[in-house]
Design a protein around this motif. Sequence first.
Motif, short mmCIF file in Angstrom:
data_model
loop_
_atom_site.label_atom_id
_atom_site.label_comp_id
_atom_site.label_asym_id
_atom_site.label_seq_id
_atom_site.Cartn_x
_atom_site.Cartn_y
_atom_site.Cartn_z
N ARG A 152 -0.02 3.88 9.86
CA ARG A 152 -0.49 2.49 10.49
C ARG A 152 -2.11 2.16 10.77
O ARG A 152 -2.41 1.31 10.16
CB ARG A 152 0.28 2.26 11.78
N PRO A 153 -2.54 3.25 11.26
CA PRO A 153 -4.17 2.92 11.60
C PRO A 153 -4.70 2.62 10.20
O PRO A 153 -5.76 1.68 10.27
CB PRO A 153 -4.57 4.22 11.98
N THR A 154 -4.43 3.27 9.19
CA THR A 154 -5.05 2.94 7.75
C THR A 154 -4.87 1.58 7.24
O THR A 154 -5.74 0.73 6.87
CB THR A 154 -4.53 4.10 6.82
N PHE A 155 -3.54 1.12 7.47
CA PHE A 155 -3.15 -0.40 7.14
C PHE A 155 -3.66 -1.40 7.86
O PHE A 155 -3.97 -2.33 7.40
CB PHE A 155 -1.51 -0.11 6.91
N GLU A 156 -3.88 -0.88 9.38
CA GLU A 156 -4.35 -2.02 10.20
C GLU A 156 -5.87 -2.05 9.84
O GLU A 156 -6.44 -3.28 9.80
CB GLU A 156 -4.33 -1.64 11.44
N ARG A 157 -6.65 -1.09 9.41
CA ARG A 157 -8.12 -1.11 9.15
C ARG A 157 -8.28 -1.90 7.73
O ARG A 157 -9.04 -2.94 7.52
CB ARG A 157 -8.41 0.34 8.82
N GLY B 198 2.48 -5.27 8.36
CA GLY B 198 3.84 -4.77 8.44
C GLY B 198 4.49 -4.55 7.06
O GLY B 198 5.34 -3.76 6.83
N PHE B 199 4.22 -5.58 6.31
CA PHE B 199 4.67 -5.56 5.03
C PHE B 199 4.33 -4.20 4.20
O PHE B 199 5.02 -3.54 3.32
CB PHE B 199 4.52 -6.93 4.15
N LEU B 200 2.93 -4.31 4.39
CA LEU B 200 2.31 -3.13 3.51
C LEU B 200 2.86 -1.73 4.07
O LEU B 200 3.17 -0.75 3.28
CB LEU B 200 0.63 -3.37 3.61
N GLU B 201 2.92 -1.66 5.41
CA GLU B 201 3.35 -0.05 5.92
C GLU B 201 4.73 -0.11 5.45
O GLU B 201 5.21 1.06 5.08
CB GLU B 201 3.15 -0.11 7.38
N GLN B 202 5.65 -0.81 5.26
CA GLN B 202 6.88 -0.75 4.88
C GLN B 202 7.15 -0.66 3.43
O GLN B 202 7.91 0.46 3.11
CB GLN B 202 7.66 -1.94 5.06
N GLY C 191 10.46 0.30 8.69
CA GLY C 191 11.03 -0.99 8.32
C GLY C 191 11.16 -2.18 9.02
O GLY C 191 11.99 -2.98 8.91
N THR C 192 10.05 -2.13 10.01
CA THR C 192 9.98 -3.29 10.84
C THR C 192 9.81 -4.69 10.17
O THR C 192 10.41 -5.61 10.85
CB THR C 192 8.76 -3.07 12.01
N TYR C 193 9.21 -4.71 9.19
CA TYR C 193 9.00 -6.17 8.62
C TYR C 193 10.31 -6.58 8.21
O TYR C 193 10.35 -7.59 8.42
CB TYR C 193 8.16 -5.86 7.33
N SER C 194 11.15 -6.07 7.49
CA SER C 194 12.39 -6.50 7.03
C SER C 194 13.32 -6.62 8.36
O SER C 194 14.09 -7.54 8.48
CB SER C 194 12.97 -5.66 6.10
#
Length: 129
Positions: free
Chosen positions: A15-20, A53-57, A63-66
């Motif tokens: 998550r930290p990478t996708f948040e950045r 959320g989409f990218l991390e899923q 799977g929080t996005y879905s």
Amino acid sequence: MAEDPGSFYAAVGGRPTFERLVRRFYAGVADDSPLLALYPEQDLEPAIQRLTGFLEQYWGGPGTYSEQRGHPRLRMRHLPFKVNPDQRDRWLRHMRDAVDELELPPLYESELWGYLERAAHAMVNTFEE
């Protein structure tokens, strides 16, 4: 769905990478009036959370996005917005800057960028200005 420890998501830092990535991307969007006009919310934080959320899923994270929003259906969700080639190119320019700042190993960078390019091209739904 729990995170897959062998996933791309885990390999690039979770998550930290996708948040950045997403926060850097939206910093560019915030200063790009034609692209910013596609976002109905004045506060970009909800968009930041949705894209993160989409990218991390997508890349093997939770799977929080879905769970929160249902199936991604990217083209359907973007149909209400006129996405033309200029906006696609602006989107890609800001995303390119964000990907570059991650300084991922070349294989991961190439895989991520390839997906983002394909997704951006798929979102074009008009050739009108």
